[in-house]
Design an enzyme around this catalytic site. Structure first.
Site, PDB file in Angstrom:
ATOM      1  N   SER A 551      24.164 -22.781  -6.349  1.00 47.85           N
ATOM      2  CA  SER A 551      24.776 -23.732  -7.260  1.00 47.85           C
ATOM      3  C   SER A 551      25.167 -23.011  -8.557  1.00 47.85           C
ATOM      4  O   SER A 551      25.938 -22.064  -8.528  1.00 47.85           O
ATOM      5  CB  SER A 551      23.841 -24.912  -7.502  1.00 47.85           C
ATOM      6  OG  SER A 551      24.515 -25.986  -8.095  1.00 47.85           O
ATOM      7  N   ASP A 637      29.764 -31.580   0.012  1.00 45.40           N
ATOM      8  CA  ASP A 637      29.143 -31.335  -1.290  1.00 45.40           C
ATOM      9  C   ASP A 637      29.980 -31.987  -2.389  1.00 45.40           C
ATOM     10  O   ASP A 637      31.187 -31.739  -2.493  1.00 45.40           O
ATOM     11  CB  ASP A 637      29.049 -29.816  -1.527  1.00 45.40           C
ATOM     12  CG  ASP A 637      28.120 -29.450  -2.665  1.00 45.40           C
ATOM     13  OD1 ASP A 637      27.842 -30.310  -3.518  1.00 45.40           O
ATOM     14  OD2 ASP A 637      27.695 -28.280  -2.712  1.00 45.40           O
ATOM     15  N   HIS A 670      25.280 -30.703  -0.811  1.00 45.21           N
ATOM     16  CA  HIS A 670      24.808 -29.679  -1.728  1.00 45.21           C
ATOM     17  C   HIS A 670      23.458 -29.099  -1.317  1.00 45.21           C
ATOM     18  O   HIS A 670      23.198 -27.910  -1.542  1.00 45.21           O
ATOM     19  CB  HIS A 670      24.702 -30.272  -3.134  1.00 45.21           C
ATOM     20  CG  HIS A 670      24.602 -29.259  -4.227  1.00 45.21           C
ATOM     21  ND1 HIS A 670      25.606 -28.372  -4.517  1.00 45.21           N
ATOM     22  CD2 HIS A 670      23.604 -28.990  -5.101  1.00 45.21           C
ATOM     23  CE1 HIS A 670      25.250 -27.605  -5.527  1.00 45.21           C
ATOM     24  NE2 HIS A 670      24.028 -27.946  -5.895  1.00 45.21           N
TER      25      HIS A 670
END
Length: 698
Positions: A551, A637, A670
């Site tokens: 991330s 995501d 995600h």
């Protein structure tokens, strides 16, 4: 079509991004369009190529998966937490992907939880929600809320079957075990019940996936009759909703990255208007809990705030004058106060000091007491504590060598009682491993803490392989944690290092401020300094050093790949935020506007544009000796859109990067696969790639 022994080549479609006099040629912008007929075939081709290139690792992947599985007590229970007349807990069963949420009737005055160390199901349990049954044949499941009403009669829960964090909210009657007709689509995380369980407050999002509205739902009525009770128009602010620990107040908090504001509502009168605690002031953050009256003390709000207190202080406020704050724990520049839990006769504060987490107990009429823990590197944090009137405080303790351990702390004496430690099967012996706190020196002289773990017999002559992990954003701290999957690396001679770079919160608020906005490059140079430090200390050598992050940590991976490719043997970038400038320029995308206070506003500020442009990974890809790179993404995501790693990999290939792989989860978001066995296989995939890469380094 192409042979899968040849890397896929993405088509180039000329497109020029132009802002503030800068023109950037983005040949792969088309990948952001899921409807483009070439997008999904390209991602599929990349997955097929990655599978072909790693086919020789299939046996190793199976071995690693089996190691994780063998070390895990697959049929297991959490330590039950008492609330009212029930003990609540969750459990897992061998062969099943998801948890099962249960409760058990409590005996009168029973303080000690039922023993769950053998992992056996408790006789007489009531199953509240079996996630396996909810998931059915769906390949993905995530819960957005799991919230039992204060009268223990109803359960609000919400489900996401795609990984896009859009949840459908339902209500279950725990007496009959049946779902009610109530169903609300497209909700966000978090709910709060009224005191009598007749009203449920929940959140919805705007077009940019920002939680911006709080709704009130009356149980038994259609969702189209629900009422908006709060709406946040400022696109910088996200809204949250929950109950105070006393369950006396519904708390609505709206926060940007730098400012917050709280409204409360008496849970007994859920149709009243919200009450403002204190109006927002730019740069002032605060949160609120409630403490009912007690002998020698009036009812009050507890306010954790940073008004003229960089590392926050804890204050009290009268119920009828909630903006009148009186310090309870004054600001201490050496101690970052992070959270507070109110109990009937105590307050427990979660804090950070000297780079480590801690807990401080404040009993009515007594001096504060900081709990002590034995290891030099560890993490301690509050666990489930649903009972407001309890005199026992539940906490989690772990370190790089100590499995997650659940303790109950007697709030009167400070005595800790171990309730359960995460079982690690197969003869795990923590005495075979060592953990260290060492320091790297950044280019500006700043000392950057490193947390290191290795087997005691690991040589320090540069021959050991090493994984260096980093994040560095949002004041999120990468505190030491135990990992069963990591043992497969350590037992193969790896060293594992966490670089606590600036942008995180490990050393207080200044550590965060020194790694955001116009100081963001400190995050990257800290990590490069950490890499140099572990090599110089003999922990590893450059060819055997693998960087890893996800991330915002994936942004870190992309930046260091451009800035210092010669410092790393390989890089694993998970759901990486690598096309940062393009995303932050688009206010219609999820997260963008609220992110401007983290990264800067390049849409309106030429200086912010130029600064982000200077480090944004995708923008700065050029012909250079990149190390091997594995990029992992998720098609659904909503935080880092799938096309960021896809575009990055396409451009890396175009400039001749020799060993770049992309793997996109086509049915997840995600957080990757949702089932635990699927997650173990994903962990085995990345671990096998790392072992193979360093093996090739010799």
């Amino acid at each position: 079509m192409r042979s899968m022994s040849t890397a896929p080549v993405a088509k180039k479609v000329p497109f020029v991004r132009s802002f503030h006099g800068d023109e950037f040629q983005d040949d792969y912008a088309w990948l952001a369009d899921k409807e483009d007929p070439d997008t999904l075939p390209y991602l599929t081709a990349e997955n097929e190529y990655t599978e072909q290139q790693t086919a020789h690792l299939e046996s190793l992947r199976e071995t690693l998966f089996d190691e994780i599985k063998r070390r895990t007590q697959e049929t297991d229970l959490s330590v039950p937490s008492r609330k009212g007349d029930w003990w609540y807990y969750s459990r897992t069963e061998e062969g099943k992907q998801y948890g099962i949420h249960c409760r058990l009737a409590a005996e009168n005055d029973q303080i000690t939880p039922p023993d769950t160390k053998d992992g056996a199901a408790l006789p007489g349990e009531v199953i509240l929600l079996d996630e396996n049954a909810v998931a059915g044949d769906q390949p993905f499941l995530a819960l957005g809320t799991f919230d039992v009403s204060p009268d223990d009669r109803l359960l609000a829960y919400s489900t996401d079957f795609a990984g896009d964090e859009r949840f459908t909210l339902r209500i279950k009657d725990l007496t009959t075990g049946e779902d009610l007709a109530d169903e609300v689509p497209n909700t966000s995380y978090g709910t709060a019940w009224s005191a009598d369980g007749t009203e449920l407050f929940y959140l919805t999002v705007d077009d940019a996936w920002r939680p911006n509205q709080v709704w009130r739902h009356t149980v038994g009525t259609p969702a189209d009759q629900d009422t908006v009770v709060f709406e946040e128009p400022d696109e910088r602010f996200w809204v949250g909703v929950g109950l105070s620990r006393s369950e006396a107040y519904i708390v609505v908090q709206t926060s940007s990255k730098t400012t917050s504001e709280v409204h409360v509502l008496d849970a007994r009168t859920p149709r009243d208007d919200l009450q403002l605690i204190a109006p927002r002031r730019d740069g002032v953050e605060y949160s609120v809990d409630h403490q009912a009256d007690a002998p020698g003390r009036d009812e009050r709000f507890l306010v954790l705030h940073n008004d003229d207190a960089e590392n926050f202080e804890l204050a009290t406020a009268p119920i009828d004058a909630p903006a009148d704050w009186t310090p309870l724990i004054p600001h201490d520049p050496a101690v970052r106060l992070s959270d507070v839990d109110a109990f009937a006769g105590h307050v427990v504060v979660h804090l950070r000091k000297d780079g480590l987490t801690g807990l401080r107990v404040l009993a009515d009429g007594e001096q504060p007491r900081d709990l002590a823990f034995p290891e030099a590197v560890y993490t301690v944090e509050p666990a489930g504590n649903p009972d407001y009137a309890t005199t026992q405080f539940r906490l989690h303790y772990t370190s790089l060598v100590t499995p997650d351990s659940v303790f109950d702390c007697d709030l009167e004496t400070g005595e800790l009682t171990l309730r359960k430690q995460q079982p690690v099967l197969g003869g795990y012996d923590p005495e075979q491993y060592e953990q260290f706190r060492e320091w790297a020196t950044a280019p500006d002289g700043t000392k950057v803490p490193l947390s290191i773990v290795a087997r005691k017999d690991t040589p320090r002559d540069g021959s050991a392989p090493c994984v260096l992990y980093g994040y560095g954003a949002y004041e999120i701290s990468m505190d030491p944690w135990f990992s069963v999957a990591r043992l497969s690396l350590l037992d193969r001679g790896f060293v594992f290092v966490v670089a606590h770079v600036r942008g995180g919160g490990e050393l207080g608020r200044h550590w965060y401020d020194d790694g955001k906005l116009g100081h963001k490059i400190n995050t990257f140079t800290d990590f490069i300094a950490a890499a140099q430090a572990v090599v110089e200390a003999g922990w590893t050598s450059v060819p055997r050093l693998v960087a890893r992050g996800g991330s915002a940590g994936g942004l870190l991976m992309g930046a260091i790949a451009n800035m210092a490719p010669e410092a790393f043997g390989a890089i694993v970038a998970e759901v990486p935020f690598v096309d940062a400038l393009t995303s932050i320029l688009d206010p219609s995308l999820p997260l963008t506007v609220t992110e401007w206070e983290e990264w800067g506003d390049p849409l309106h500020d030429p200086e912010a544009y130029a600064y982000i442009r200077s480090y944004a990974p995708y923008d700065n890809v050029e012909e250079r000796p990149y190390p091997a790179i594995l990029a992992l993404g998720g098609l659904n995501d909503t935080r880092v859109l799938y096309h960021e790693p896809a575009k990055w990999v396409a451009k890396l290939r175009a400039v001749g990067a020799p060993n770049v792989l992309l793997k996109t989860e086509m049915g997840a978001g995600h957080s990757g696969p949702s089932g635990r066995y699927d997650a173990w296989r994903e962990a085995a995939f990345a671990t096998a790639w790392i072992i193979d890469i360093v093996g090739k380094a010799g």
